[in-house]
Design an enzyme around this catalytic site. Structure first.
Site, PDB file in Angstrom:
ATOM      1  N   GLY A  31       0.760  -1.213   0.058  1.00 46.78           N
ATOM      2  CA  GLY A  31       0.061   0.098  -0.183  1.00 46.78           C
ATOM      3  C   GLY A  31       0.725   1.193  -0.165  1.00 46.78           C
ATOM      4  N   LEU A  33       0.352   3.658  -2.034  1.00 44.75           N
ATOM      5  CA  LEU A  33       1.002   3.573  -3.301  1.00 44.75           C
ATOM      6  C   LEU A  33       1.374   4.715  -3.914  1.00 44.75           C
ATOM      7  CD1 LEU A  33      -2.041   1.270  -4.687  1.00 44.75           C
ATOM      8  CD2 LEU A  33       0.136   0.645  -3.845  1.00 44.75           C
ATOM      9  N   HIS A  34       2.476   4.770  -4.795  1.00 45.24           N
ATOM     10  CA  HIS A  34       2.995   6.104  -5.542  1.00 45.24           C
ATOM     11  C   HIS A  34       3.180   5.496  -6.909  1.00 45.24           C
ATOM     12  CE1 HIS A  34       6.775   3.748  -5.548  1.00 45.24           C
ATOM     13  NE2 HIS A  34       6.957   3.794  -4.033  1.00 45.24           N
ATOM     14  N   HIS A  37       4.402   2.254  -8.257  1.00 48.26           N
ATOM     15  CA  HIS A  37       3.550   1.186  -8.038  1.00 48.26           C
ATOM     16  C   HIS A  37       2.463   1.020  -9.092  1.00 48.26           C
ATOM     17  CE1 HIS A  37       4.155   1.678  -3.417  1.00 48.26           C
ATOM     18  NE2 HIS A  37       4.469   0.423  -3.759  1.00 48.26           N
ATOM     19  N   GLY A 149       9.213  -4.049  -8.721  1.00 52.29           N
ATOM     20  CA  GLY A 149      10.221  -3.244  -9.107  1.00 52.29           C
ATOM     21  C   GLY A 149      11.538  -3.487  -8.741  1.00 52.29           C
ATOM     22  N   ILE A 150      12.358  -2.986  -9.793  1.00 53.19           N
ATOM     23  CA  ILE A 150      13.850  -3.168  -9.602  1.00 53.19           C
ATOM     24  C   ILE A 150      14.649  -2.452  -8.368  1.00 53.19           C
ATOM     25  CG2 ILE A 150      14.880  -1.614 -11.189  1.00 53.19           C
ATOM     26  CD1 ILE A 150      16.128  -4.081 -12.427  1.00 53.19           C
ATOM     27  N   LYS A 151      13.989  -1.722  -8.018  1.00 52.39           N
ATOM     28  CA  LYS A 151      14.535  -0.773  -6.891  1.00 52.39           C
ATOM     29  C   LYS A 151      14.895  -1.519  -5.523  1.00 52.39           C
ATOM     30  CE  LYS A 151      13.942   2.031  -3.193  1.00 52.39           C
ATOM     31  NZ  LYS A 151      12.857   1.553  -2.013  1.00 52.39           N
ATOM     32  N   ASP A 152      13.948  -2.740  -5.431  1.00 48.51           N
ATOM     33  CA  ASP A 152      14.145  -3.430  -4.275  1.00 48.51           C
ATOM     34  C   ASP A 152      14.822  -4.816  -5.037  1.00 48.51           C
ATOM     35  OD1 ASP A 152      13.002  -2.267  -1.966  1.00 48.51           O
ATOM     36  OD2 ASP A 152      10.940  -2.370  -3.252  1.00 48.51           O
ATOM     37  N   SER A 188       7.991   4.481  -0.245  1.00 46.28           N
ATOM     38  CA  SER A 188       6.943   4.933   0.639  1.00 46.28           C
ATOM     39  C   SER A 188       7.693   5.565   1.770  1.00 46.28           C
ATOM     40  CB  SER A 188       6.263   3.771   1.334  1.00 46.28           C
ATOM     41  OG  SER A 188       5.555   3.259   0.130  1.00 46.28           O
TER      42      SER A 188
HETATM   43  O1  PAF Z   1       7.826  -4.782  -1.730  1.00 49.42           O
HETATM   44  C1  PAF Z   1       7.150  -4.816  -1.093  1.00 49.42           C
HETATM   45  O2  PAF Z   1       6.203  -3.935  -1.012  1.00 49.42           O
HETATM   46  C2  PAF Z   1       6.871  -6.099  -0.246  1.00 49.42           C
HETATM   47  O3  PAF Z   1       8.110  -6.590   0.218  1.00 49.42           O
HETATM   48  C3  PAF Z   1       6.098  -7.134  -0.886  1.00 49.42           C
HETATM   49  C4  PAF Z   1       6.896  -7.794  -2.075  1.00 49.42           C
HETATM   50  C5  PAF Z   1       4.754  -6.790  -1.069  1.00 49.42           C
HETATM   51  C6  PAF Z   1       5.699  -8.332   0.018  1.00 49.42           C
HETATM   52  O4  PAF Z   1       5.220  -8.029   1.425  1.00 49.42           O
END
Ligand code: PAF
Length: 283
Positions: A31, A33-34, A37, A149-152, A188
């Site tokens: 959630g 969301l930006h 997302h 997302g590739i950010k993570d 976020s």
């Molecule tokens: O990247 C996220 O927002 C979370 O780690 C995910 C993939 C939704 C799992 O809770």
């Protein structure tokens, strides 16, 4: 947009779609969301008939000293954004629906080694929480494709590995990092950055980009490059968690003959922990 709060209700609806041969794309989120997302949703809409977004602030991936209860919950505005973005289904379960037996006794999915390094070193248990909840979401939705997302970057690499190891029939797609106009990756947690620090936080990405340029021009002295990048970040007043040159797929330390290298970094501001990365492919 249809909204589901229970696993059974959602599964019944999805099974009808699946019988009709519709292709299902999943965008898992917590959630708040930006635009980043919403870009994941847009990507899913391009290649799937049905796009599902999940919103679940997953307590299992937060440490005791982390911000689970402070994590921004903005359900109403999130719903509005999802409707405007043309999302088909929102899955929004509560904690009891996702963890009916409680967190302590919940069965876990563990992806060893890759999760002990980088962010995993300072956030023990974090990736176990991510792989566990993502597997549950995969089992509930049974999507054809899931988009992250590739950010993570580490999260994406770990999920790819989990899907490969467990033979899950799901295509994992990546979406580019969405950035503010000065280059800060959207997150976020950016709301925790103070006004005074905000102009200086771009040093993280700048330092990683500097390493990437050095690698591209043939410099393979990774530890010296990491040392210099850390020095640059600290000079701007931030403390460094890590700056590391890693093999893009395995996240092992980069070696001289690696062709795909990802430079990952994490730093602490007064009240936020920021991450970023840049990948280099030698041809
Ligand atoms: O990247 C996220 O927002 C979370 O780690 C995910 C993939 C939704 C799992 O809770």
């Amino acid at each position: 947009m249809k909204i589901f709060h229970t696993i059974n209700g959602f599964r019944n609806n999805l099974s009808v779609d699946r019988c009709q041969g519709l292709r299902i794309g999943l965008v898992p989120t917590m959630g708040n969301l930006h635009d980043g997302h919403l870009a994941l949703l847009e990507q899913s809409k391009q290649t799937n008939d049905i796009t599902v977004c999940s919103i679940f602030v997953n307590a299992l991936q937060f440490n005791l000293n982390e911000d689970w209860d402070k994590y921004p919950r903005t359900y109403d505005t999130d719903c509005e954004k999802l409707r405007n973005a043309g999302c088909d289904y929102l899955f929004h379960p509560d904690d009891t629906e996702m963890y009916p037996n409680g967190l302590d006794t919940q069965s876990r999915v563990i992806c060893p080694t890759m999760t002990d390094v980088l962010c995993g070193a300072t956030r023990p248990g974090h990736f176990e929480g991510v792989t566990t909840v993502v597997s549950k979401l995969f089992n509930i939705v049974q999507p054809d494709e899931a988009i992250f997302g590739i950010k993570d970057y580490q999260q994406l690499a770990v999920i790819r590995r989990m899907v490969e190891d467990l033979c899950l029939p799901i295509k994992i797609s990546e979406a580019p990092v969405y950035r503010e106009s000065d280059g800060l990756a959207m997150s976020s947690r950016n709301r925790y950055i103070s006004e005074n620090e905000r102009p200086r936080v771009t040093i993280l990405k700048e330092s990683l980009d500097w390493i990437a340029t050095q690698i591209t021009s043939g410099n393979r002295n990774f530890s010296e490059l990491e040392f210099e990048a850390k020095r640059r970040i600290e000079k701007e007043g931030f403390s460094v968690d890590y700056v590391t040159c890693s093999q893009s797929k395995t996240l092992e330390l980069a070696a001289n003959d690696d062709i795909e290298i990802t430079v990952l970094g994490a730093m602490f501001t007064e009240s936020a922990r920021l991450i970023d990365n840049v990948s280099v492919r030698m041809i």
